[in-house]
Design an enzyme around this catalytic site. Sequence first.
Site, PDB file in Angstrom:
ATOM      1  CE1 TYR A  67      -4.432  -2.365   4.788  1.00  0.00           C
ATOM      2  CE2 TYR A  67      -3.818  -0.045   4.743  1.00  0.00           C
ATOM      3  CZ  TYR A  67      -4.102  -1.222   4.079  1.00  0.00           C
ATOM      4  OH  TYR A  67      -4.045  -1.256   2.712  1.00  0.00           O
ATOM      5  CB  SER A  80      -0.880  -0.010   1.254  1.00  0.00           C
ATOM      6  OG  SER A  80      -1.460   1.257   1.501  1.00  0.00           O
TER       7      SER A  80
END
Length: 261
Positions: A153, A140
């Site tokens: 996360y 990400s």
Amino acid sequence: MKTKTVLITGASSGIGKAFAELFAKLGYRVILASRNEEKLKELARQLQNHYNVSTIAIPVDLAQSNGAVLLHERLNDQDIKIDVLINNAGIGSFGLLHEQDVRSELEMLQLNVQSLSHLMMLFLPDMVKRGSGRILNMGSTTSFYACPLSANYSASKAFVLSLTESVANELQGTGVTVTALCPGATGTEFFRSAKMDGQKVADPKALMNPETVAKIGYKALMSGKTYVVPGFQNWLLTQAPRLFPRRFVTKITRGVLEQKL
């Protein structure tokens, strides 16, 4: 020529589904893994009908500690060798860490970190022995900076990038490559499942198409790149920690996530 086989985790929707369609178009045998059995079997049927390729749907929950082993054993039982592993399965969360449900956070870490790494360790030995194979790990833009309100996360995605870069170096000269795909906000079910669909970052007008992300990831995978960030604006975001103090970047990141639609 021998038909190559791709294994895609988290294949029932989003970027995983886009990868499944991309590889099916290219004539690969497609192994689909996800915990959503209904969607998985429907996608397998569609791919087989539309592209005339062999598809296998394997329902498995990689958020559980035995998920990776169960998936690997299922393929071994059928004597299926994997040429390409798309380590796509992952989820997110949103909110202050001390207010999160502990069980849900631990399942996310199991899925995003432990199962991803476990699958690499299970499939890499055979790839190295054969002298060929490719692995794509889903990172990400948050792989590059801290992300308050999504602390676990973003930390999990930092792990994915670090792991990928380390193993890519280890694999030099083996014929096997590993690539991290690090997209920004993408039009998938991610924001809804992470309870972020009310935040400005989830604005549909600003989201990248999952098919576009998959195509960029595929190109990077096949060219042996260690990592790729789809989109120039996303790439600029990943450079922020190099240009500004980390504390400042962390403060800005929180401010962005706090903005509502």
